[in-house]
Design an enzyme around this catalytic site. Sequence first.
Site, PDB file in Angstrom:
ATOM      1  CB  SER A   1      -0.838  -0.002   1.290  1.00 18.38           C
ATOM      2  OG  SER A   1      -1.540   1.215   1.439  1.00 18.38           O
TER       3      SER A   1
ATOM      4  CE1 TYR B   1      -4.059  -2.012   5.481  1.00 15.94           C
ATOM      5  CE2 TYR B   1      -3.313   0.186   4.892  1.00 15.94           C
ATOM      6  CZ  TYR B   1      -3.844  -1.042   4.521  1.00 15.94           C
ATOM      7  OH  TYR B   1      -4.128  -1.301   3.201  1.00 15.94           O
TER       8      TYR B   1
HETATM    9  N1  LIG Z   1      -8.711   0.202  -1.224  1.00 22.66           N
HETATM   10  C1  LIG Z   1      -7.583   0.861  -1.010  1.00 22.66           C
HETATM   11  O1  LIG Z   1      -7.578   2.104  -0.967  1.00 22.66           O
HETATM   12  C2  LIG Z   1      -6.292   0.112  -0.818  1.00 22.66           C
HETATM   13  C3  LIG Z   1      -5.112   0.856  -0.791  1.00 22.66           C
HETATM   14  C4  LIG Z   1      -3.907   0.187  -0.586  1.00 22.66           C
HETATM   15  C5  LIG Z   1      -3.895  -1.183  -0.414  1.00 22.66           C
HETATM   16  N2  LIG Z   1      -5.051  -1.882  -0.429  1.00 22.66           N
HETATM   17  C6  LIG Z   1      -4.984  -3.332  -0.209  1.00 22.66           C
HETATM   18  O2  LIG Z   1      -5.645  -3.998  -1.255  1.00 22.66           O
HETATM   19  C7  LIG Z   1      -6.069  -5.292  -0.810  1.00 22.66           C
HETATM   20  C8  LIG Z   1      -7.500  -5.518  -1.252  1.00 22.66           C
HETATM   21  O3  LIG Z   1      -8.348  -4.622  -0.576  1.00 22.66           O
HETATM   22  P1  LIG Z   1      -9.603  -3.904  -1.263  1.00 22.66           P
HETATM   23  O4  LIG Z   1      -9.321  -2.461  -1.276  1.00 22.66           O
HETATM   24  O5  LIG Z   1      -9.978  -4.570  -2.518  1.00 22.66           O
HETATM   25  O6  LIG Z   1     -10.699  -4.107  -0.107  1.00 22.66           O
HETATM   26  P2  LIG Z   1     -11.963  -5.061   0.024  1.00 22.66           P
HETATM   27  O7  LIG Z   1     -12.959  -4.792  -1.055  1.00 22.66           O
HETATM   28  O8  LIG Z   1     -12.408  -4.930   1.430  1.00 22.66           O
HETATM   29  O9  LIG Z   1     -11.368  -6.516  -0.220  1.00 22.66           O
HETATM   30  C9  LIG Z   1     -10.658  -7.213   0.764  1.00 22.66           C
HETATM   31  C10 LIG Z   1     -10.662  -8.675   0.400  1.00 22.66           C
HETATM   32  O10 LIG Z   1      -9.888  -9.384   1.377  1.00 22.66           O
HETATM   33  C11 LIG Z   1     -10.629 -10.511   1.773  1.00 22.66           C
HETATM   34  N3  LIG Z   1     -10.291 -10.927   3.131  1.00 22.66           N
HETATM   35  C12 LIG Z   1     -10.319 -10.222   4.278  1.00 22.66           C
HETATM   36  N4  LIG Z   1      -9.991 -11.006   5.320  1.00 22.66           N
HETATM   37  C13 LIG Z   1      -9.748 -12.241   4.800  1.00 22.66           C
HETATM   38  C14 LIG Z   1      -9.379 -13.485   5.349  1.00 22.66           C
HETATM   39  N5  LIG Z   1      -9.191 -13.652   6.666  1.00 22.66           N
HETATM   40  N6  LIG Z   1      -9.213 -14.538   4.518  1.00 22.66           N
HETATM   41  C15 LIG Z   1      -9.409 -14.401   3.191  1.00 22.66           C
HETATM   42  N7  LIG Z   1      -9.766 -13.247   2.610  1.00 22.66           N
HETATM   43  C16 LIG Z   1      -9.932 -12.193   3.412  1.00 22.66           C
HETATM   44  C17 LIG Z   1     -12.089 -10.132   1.651  1.00 22.66           C
HETATM   45  O11 LIG Z   1     -12.870 -11.306   1.404  1.00 22.66           O
HETATM   46  P3  LIG Z   1     -13.824 -12.034   2.468  1.00 22.66           P
HETATM   47  O12 LIG Z   1     -14.299 -11.005   3.432  1.00 22.66           O
HETATM   48  O13 LIG Z   1     -14.899 -12.612   1.616  1.00 22.66           O
HETATM   49  O14 LIG Z   1     -12.968 -13.103   3.081  1.00 22.66           O
HETATM   50  C18 LIG Z   1     -12.057  -9.282   0.386  1.00 22.66           C
HETATM   51  O15 LIG Z   1     -12.210 -10.083  -0.748  1.00 22.66           O
HETATM   52  C19 LIG Z   1      -5.832  -5.304   0.702  1.00 22.66           C
HETATM   53  O16 LIG Z   1      -4.641  -6.013   0.986  1.00 22.66           O
HETATM   54  C20 LIG Z   1      -5.668  -3.827   1.041  1.00 22.66           C
HETATM   55  O17 LIG Z   1      -4.886  -3.640   2.201  1.00 22.66           O
HETATM   56  C21 LIG Z   1      -6.253  -1.272  -0.658  1.00 22.66           C
END
Ligand SMILES: NC(=O)c1ccc[n+]([C@@H]2O[C@H](COP(=O)([O-])OP(=O)(O)OC[C@H]3O[C@@H](n4cnc5c(N)ncnc54)[C@H](OP(=O)(O)O)[C@@H]3O)[C@@H](O)[C@H]2O)c1
Length: 248
Positions: free
Chosen positions: A142, A155
């Site tokens: 991130s 985080y």
């Molecule tokens: N959105 C942003 O601004 C941003 C910025 C920088 C980095 N990121 C990173 O991008 C990645 C994806 O996040 P996103 O933004 O797409 O958010 P999101 O829509 O909340 O997706 C998160 C995903 O992680 C899964 N997850 C959470 N806990 C889990 C577990 N214990 N086992 C398996 N799967 C799990 C969730 O699936 P289930 O709940 O169905 O298990 C969901 O599919 C993350 O690593 C996040 O830190 C996001």
Amino acid sequence: MENIKGKVIIITGASSGIGAATAKKLAGEGAAVVLGARRTERLEELVSTIRQNGGEAVSKKTDVTSAREVQELVDTAVERYHRVDVLFNNAGLMPLSYLRDLKIDEWERMIDVNIKGVLYGIAAVLPIMRKQKSGQIINTASVAGHVVSPGGAVYSATKFAVRAISEGLRKEESPDSLIRVTSISPGAVLTELPSTITDPQLKQNIIDREKFHGISAEDIANAVAYAVSQPDGVAVNEVLVRPTTQIN
Ligand SMILES: NC(=O)c1ccc[n+]([C@@H]2O[C@H](COP(=O)([O-])OP(=O)(O)OC[C@H]3O[C@@H](n4cnc5c(N)ncnc54)[C@H](OP(=O)(O)O)[C@@H]3O)[C@@H](O)[C@H]2O)c1
């Protein structure tokens, strides 16, 4: 895009946001995608959308805090497609809070999912990729893995760790095993990520920031596809993608 068609690509956290968008993108480019997350209905819906569009996809309920379940996800890929070309370690959560609020359960959850989940993924595919003498491991860091903001200490710590693990893995495996390692660092992306924040003010700040700046999950999927699509001898090791207007 070259060099995606026919690849077997495992994606954790594929039930929403960046994971789901990347699954659609890579399947659309001809990859077979193997999708893991806890919400099975979401996964099944995604698999059926991909198949309706002529793509190849399978899913398996996976909680990345269980090394056994992550191994079973990888086993599903091997049983069905007999190899693993890419692991996208994408599952993550971001319950921001101030350290003084002592939300120890949330700290532990972030460490379990964001760091240990990534390590379990690496553990499950590394023997296979070493044997193949090819493969790519893409870990989701991130912008918070580059800068630290108040409320984001733990985080950020998990995302700095992801970058450290990626760099160590690259130095250990790329020269001989020819495994490509990519660390992808998104900025503000409009997804469900703020849903795990229990501090109301921090949650609102993030929702407002993402409403203002947020790029789409598809924008990050494109960056992942770029890294996957490079020729085997080209490793995109670090990708940092911010909305144009985002400062930190
Ligand atoms: N959105 C942003 O601004 C941003 C910025 C920088 C980095 N990121 C990173 O991008 C990645 C994806 O996040 P996103 O933004 O797409 O958010 P999101 O829509 O909340 O997706 C998160 C995903 O992680 C899964 N997850 C959470 N806990 C889990 C577990 N214990 N086992 C398996 N799967 C799990 C969730 O699936 P289930 O709940 O169905 O298990 C969901 O599919 C993350 O690593 C996040 O830190 C996001």
